[in-house]
Write an enzyme that holds these catalytic residues in place. Sequence first.
Site, PDB file in Angstrom:
ATOM      1  N   LEU A  33      -1.660   9.363  -9.536  1.00  0.00           N
ATOM      2  CA  LEU A  33      -1.557   9.578  -8.093  1.00  0.00           C
ATOM      3  C   LEU A  33      -0.567  10.677  -7.710  1.00  0.00           C
ATOM      4  O   LEU A  33       0.417  10.921  -8.407  1.00  0.00           O
ATOM      5  CB  LEU A  33      -1.158   8.263  -7.411  1.00  0.00           C
ATOM      6  CG  LEU A  33      -2.119   7.091  -7.654  1.00  0.00           C
ATOM      7  CD1 LEU A  33      -1.637   5.844  -6.902  1.00  0.00           C
ATOM      8  CD2 LEU A  33      -3.545   7.430  -7.239  1.00  0.00           C
ATOM      9  N   HIS A  37      -3.342  11.375  -2.636  1.00  0.00           N
ATOM     10  CA  HIS A  37      -3.777   9.972  -2.608  1.00  0.00           C
ATOM     11  C   HIS A  37      -2.947   9.167  -1.601  1.00  0.00           C
ATOM     12  O   HIS A  37      -3.472   8.310  -0.886  1.00  0.00           O
ATOM     13  CB  HIS A  37      -3.606   9.331  -3.995  1.00  0.00           C
ATOM     14  CG  HIS A  37      -4.392   9.986  -5.094  1.00  0.00           C
ATOM     15  ND1 HIS A  37      -3.807  10.749  -6.077  1.00  0.00           N
ATOM     16  CD2 HIS A  37      -5.719   9.976  -5.366  1.00  0.00           C
ATOM     17  CE1 HIS A  37      -4.736  11.168  -6.916  1.00  0.00           C
ATOM     18  NE2 HIS A  37      -5.901  10.731  -6.515  1.00  0.00           N
TER      19      HIS A  37
HETATM   20  P1  AMP Z   1      -9.366  11.074  -7.475  1.00  0.00           P
HETATM   21  O1  AMP Z   1      -8.300  10.138  -7.977  1.00  0.00           O
HETATM   22  O2  AMP Z   1      -9.159  12.491  -7.856  1.00  0.00           O
HETATM   23  O3  AMP Z   1     -10.764  10.558  -7.742  1.00  0.00           O
HETATM   24  O4  AMP Z   1      -9.224  11.065  -5.905  1.00  0.00           O
HETATM   25  C1  AMP Z   1      -9.230   9.861  -5.187  1.00  0.00           C
HETATM   26  C2  AMP Z   1      -9.325  10.170  -3.715  1.00  0.00           C
HETATM   27  O5  AMP Z   1      -8.227  10.989  -3.325  1.00  0.00           O
HETATM   28  C3  AMP Z   1     -10.591  10.955  -3.368  1.00  0.00           C
HETATM   29  O6  AMP Z   1     -11.104  10.497  -2.137  1.00  0.00           O
HETATM   30  C4  AMP Z   1     -10.083  12.358  -3.265  1.00  0.00           C
HETATM   31  O7  AMP Z   1     -10.858  13.195  -2.423  1.00  0.00           O
HETATM   32  C5  AMP Z   1      -8.702  12.143  -2.687  1.00  0.00           C
HETATM   33  N1  AMP Z   1      -7.845  13.294  -2.956  1.00  0.00           N
HETATM   34  C6  AMP Z   1      -7.608  13.888  -4.158  1.00  0.00           C
HETATM   35  N2  AMP Z   1      -6.832  14.976  -4.004  1.00  0.00           N
HETATM   36  C7  AMP Z   1      -6.569  15.064  -2.681  1.00  0.00           C
HETATM   37  C8  AMP Z   1      -5.834  16.001  -1.882  1.00  0.00           C
HETATM   38  N3  AMP Z   1      -5.196  17.045  -2.419  1.00  0.00           N
HETATM   39  N4  AMP Z   1      -5.790  15.788  -0.544  1.00  0.00           N
HETATM   40  C9  AMP Z   1      -6.438  14.751   0.024  1.00  0.00           C
HETATM   41  N5  AMP Z   1      -7.147  13.845  -0.675  1.00  0.00           N
HETATM   42  C10 AMP Z   1      -7.219  13.998  -2.003  1.00  0.00           C
END
Ligand code: AMP
Length: 281
Positions: A33, A37
């Site tokens: 995270l 996140h």
């Molecule tokens: P992940 O753990 O990469 O699958 O991401 C989990 C959630 O966090 C997903 O909905 C992503 O789009 C969101 N997320 C990841 N990076 C960012 C970011 N830089 N800004 C906003 N949301 C993010």
Amino acid sequence: MEVFRELAGLREQVAAARAAGREIALVPTMGALHAGHIALVEAARRPGTCVVASIFVNPKQFGANEDLSRYPRKETGDIAMLTEAGCDLLWLPPVEVMYPEGFSTNISVAGVSEGLDGAARPGHFDGVATVVAKLFNQVQPTRAYFGEKDFQQLAVIRRMVADLDFDIEVTGVPTQREDDGLALSSRNVYLDDEERAKAVALPRALGIAARAIAAGTPVEKALADATTYLANAGFEVDYVSLVDAETLQPQADATRRRQLLAAARLGATRLIDNLAVDPAG
Ligand code: AMP
């Protein structure tokens, strides 16, 4: 924050929160995270809400040659960050709980899943849709939060929620960025110092192209310029595309919301980013 690795315990706790009159909000993640996140958790936190985060590195959304085995895992740090952010429950299922022997179902969202990352990563969005549908059924939230960083993923989930009548309000949270503009991503840890310095070219290329398109530069030229900019910065470009923000179909109709999306590789690391193009210019 309570942590659950078995479905029965999670369901019991979620049911208790619901019975106490709390709304259930879900924030699905793959862990490792960062502040992106946490922005989702903060958006989910409202009075009277029980925020459930999930951490599951979903094998079904990784291709055969992708980074499943080396995807960063930081459980202890993640738990500390979620606790600090005021998350109420954490769903941390082992793979065999999510995909027991005999698991056979696949959810495929046609159209929005097909171009862009769907073309570059065959099967990826089926894996995403399948796991998110499963998380929705496990947690049964009334609200769910996803990042605009994964713009196509958000469109796929919105389509699935509408098509399958999930009674869930999906909220997209703006992309959280480093000071220089690089979108926060769990995969940024793969970048060495030199690659990290080059990576800023990705948001810059999108910014330049978005401004050019808004100012009337022909779309094809703006996209070609962005591709050249990225290549000159050391990227191998998968795509730079302008699409309808809702359907993700390629389009140049300035009366609708348009989004620039790009995916490009620096060495072994594949980065994605996207930016809205202001229709009013
Ligand atoms: P992940 O753990 O990469 O699958 O991401 C989990 C959630 O966090 C997903 O909905 C992503 O789009 C969101 N997320 C990841 N990076 C960012 C970011 N830089 N800004 C906003 N949301 C993010």
